[in-house]
Design an enzyme around this catalytic site. Sequence first.
Site, PDB file in Angstrom:
ATOM      1  N   GLY A  82      42.131  29.907  45.300  1.00 16.15           N
ATOM      2  CA  GLY A  82      42.701  30.005  43.964  1.00 16.15           C
ATOM      3  C   GLY A  82      43.390  31.340  43.786  1.00 16.15           C
ATOM      4  O   GLY A  82      43.806  31.705  42.690  1.00 16.15           O
ATOM      5  N   GLU A 126      39.303  42.119  45.507  1.00 17.43           N
ATOM      6  CA  GLU A 126      38.036  42.714  45.068  1.00 17.43           C
ATOM      7  C   GLU A 126      38.217  44.034  44.345  1.00 17.43           C
ATOM      8  O   GLU A 126      37.295  44.522  43.675  1.00 17.43           O
ATOM      9  CB  GLU A 126      37.129  42.900  46.292  1.00 17.43           C
ATOM     10  CG  GLU A 126      36.675  41.569  46.864  1.00 17.43           C
ATOM     11  CD  GLU A 126      36.173  41.684  48.288  1.00 17.43           C
ATOM     12  OE1 GLU A 126      34.948  41.637  48.492  1.00 17.43           O
ATOM     13  OE2 GLU A 126      37.005  41.804  49.202  1.00 17.43           O
ATOM     14  N   ILE A 157      53.370  44.425  46.458  1.00 17.33           N
ATOM     15  CA  ILE A 157      52.888  43.264  45.715  1.00 17.33           C
ATOM     16  C   ILE A 157      53.847  42.108  46.015  1.00 17.33           C
ATOM     17  O   ILE A 157      55.005  42.120  45.613  1.00 17.33           O
ATOM     18  CB  ILE A 157      52.826  43.552  44.209  1.00 17.33           C
ATOM     19  CG1 ILE A 157      51.905  44.744  43.937  1.00 17.33           C
ATOM     20  CG2 ILE A 157      52.341  42.313  43.459  1.00 17.33           C
ATOM     21  CD1 ILE A 157      50.480  44.580  44.437  1.00 17.33           C
TER      22      ILE A 157
END
Length: 725
Positions: A461, A692, A616
């Site tokens: 996901g 994380e 990114i």
Amino acid sequence: MMSVRSANREDGPVKVSGAAAYAADHHPDGLAYGYLLTSTVARGTLLAMDTAAAEAAPGVIAVYTPFNPLDVRPFLKEGGAELTAPLQDTRIRYHGQAVGLVVAETFEQARDAAALVTARYDADRPRASFADGLAGAEPPATGAPAQEVLADGVASIDEALAASDVTITATYTTPAETHVAMEPHATVASWTGGRLTIHTATQGVRLAVERLSEALAMDPADIRVINPYVGGGFGNKWATWAHTPLTAAAARVLGRPVKTVLTREQVFTVVGHRPLTSQTVSLGASADGTLVAVRNDGVSSRSASNSFYEAVADLSLSMYDAPNLHASRKVVTLDVPVTTIMRAPSESNGSFALESVMDELADALGMDPLDLRRKNDSSRHPVSGLPWSSKHLDECYTLGAERFGWSRRGRVPGAVADGDWLVGMGMGTATFGAFRSEASINVRLRDDGRVVVSGTAADLGTGQSTVFAILAADVLGIPVERVIPDLGDSATPPAVSAGGSGSTSGNGPAVRLAAQAARDALVKLAAEHEKSPFHGQEVTYAGGEVGDGERAMPFGELLALLGLPDLDATATSPRNASQSHAFRSFGAHFCEVRINRWTGEPRVTRWLSVVDAGTIVNAKAARSQIVGGVVMGIGQALLEDLRIEPGTGRFGNATMADYLVPVNADIPPIEVEFLNYPDTLLSDLGARGIGELSIVGAAGAVANAVHNATGRRVRDLPITLDKLL
């Protein structure tokens, strides 16, 4: 800073329409259903199980127990320990341990028959209190019990602390937590001859193949694991749990497919949880706020069934610049379900203590907490001395403070109020290790003009499949919509599994290399194939077309013209073996908390995270990753508490009605800013992990805001209203 791309999730339409097939959605012909039986005591011996009524129940095919076991070998090595295979002995190690499997024609028949099985135990009192065990905490079975760095001439960490102008010592605790991913764990096993096909919820199909080959004593080449969609994992689907090899073994014995789906209550016990922790942290600083010494004595719970624990003190060795550092590691062994990895293991809990004590030191010094962090920002890894490959944390601090309005923070705790609500601001530093593992990817150009990108990677996901599509599309110069990601199949090239925030940093470079290799192979084909209209010419590739300067043709048309359905190439990106730099991602959280002065109710009302994580690839999905980690951090700070009954070892709140996680009403608007500086020392792509990072420092930021609002320092999570009254 580079511009940031933002794309919709390629798997979004199939997920929102219900077309995505998760593990439990597979229904092969002749399917039978398994239902797991679990123990009702936490420690002791299983004396007998009466299965007669269950075996006679409608639709029941078989009942397996330690007295009628399936052939399953030890298979799960975690933390250096090999777990006992399920149903192979009568020892009970924790409440909720798998002690049987009922197989029937329907799920309902299997569930109803399971309720008819009775068991007799010789039960012992379990070790179930972490607090009671702290005095007897022991060094872990593996790994050094402590790590220390001392400045020249300093004899001990205690000497360094004693020489500091200001010292702070405090103890912080965190409870057990569990992952509660939306998708329960499920396995569907089918055999064809001696070959096994498994659909199972896993963060890495290669991991599942390896463990199943051990459990079933099989050649890994005869096992295929398929799992393209994962309904959340957070570390809980990294391991292979008892129901998977039991289901496969039952299907082999019965000669028909078997499906086992864990109930929500079973997910709390069969598949592991985050350990409890306690950290006693001491900081020593000069009068101007320069850190002199950091000592963190960390203790983690571990299950008697495995060796996994959280080395929570270790974050103190990586975060702030201090010449004297000490981190110790101890464990308290409990008779509870297996402890396992959960989002940012060690660092999520470790940061709660470290970020809280930094604020406590700032209070003692009369400094702004942000200024204290800036002053002690490290340009090199505090232990190794290696320079950071790319670090812009100071910019995260500056940009975050400006956009959040940090200058309006009340310097005196409890000084800012809005009617019945006390208002406070807090912040915390985020950091998580970065790496690049070896990964192989296949890129296949098809005659219909589309491209398939294949590898064993998993998408929990997180948007990994969309990253595959974006990177391949960029190299091939085609729209993202023409790329088909093919993830989660052990028959494809060995890519990086989803863990440690290493998916994009490891798989991304391999996708680019494979796309380049496929493009080069196409150019070679166009120039050398006798039927090619470009035969013998100097061929180039651009925008999805091959050409010779005078004319161009889409690659799909060329393949169709040559009678080739496809053309593919596989490439491997090596792991990053650099010994010259240290690699981590960084960020800063800023939050506002309101506390009702009469009821003590805490509410997080604003949040901003500024992130330095290299390139990114997809800002839209990356923002969701940061938001998701922040939401979990807010849950860790205010709600989550997996309660172990000291007398029974039972989880007292092992249901979604009783184990509290944040819902929409608990979460404020969350703003995310990315700096987007490529880390080219890690890879040409320059991307570091983010999955994380965002939970690290989040709970500490909330605790610091609560203190700023009320003057109360809560050192034991979660921060519930009773602790604020």
